[in-house]
Scaffold this motif. Structure first.
Motif: not given
Length: 70
Positions: A2-13, A26-29, A37-43, A45-50
């Motif tokens: 599984n690939q995950y985005f950190d917050r900055d990567t998700a926002i940039a994407f 909204c998408i992140l929520d 490891n103490g870092t918030m990550l978003w899937p 595939h879920a971000i791309r799908k939404l």
């Protein structure tokens, strides 16, 4: 794997695909995050799908970055 985005990567994407800050939050929520490891990550595939369901965007760029099965 599984690939995950950190917050900055998700926002940039999402910003590079025409989403404004309110849309991005909204998408992140809606996709939900996990803590690794103490870092918030978003899937990724879920971000791309939404993001691909955003009716106000062309969608061609988002679809191009998504696997065909998604």
């Amino acid at each position: 794997m599984n690939q995950y985005f950190d917050r900055d990567t998700a926002i940039a994407f999402l910003a590079s695909r025409g989403f404004n800050q309110m849309d991005i939050e909204c998408i992140l929520d809606l996709t939900g995050s996990v803590s690794k490891n103490g870092t918030m990550l978003w899937p990724a595939h879920a971000i791309r799908k939404l993001a691909g369901r955003a009716w106000w965007l062309d969608g061609a760029e988002i679809r191009a970055s998504m696997p065909y099965a998604a």
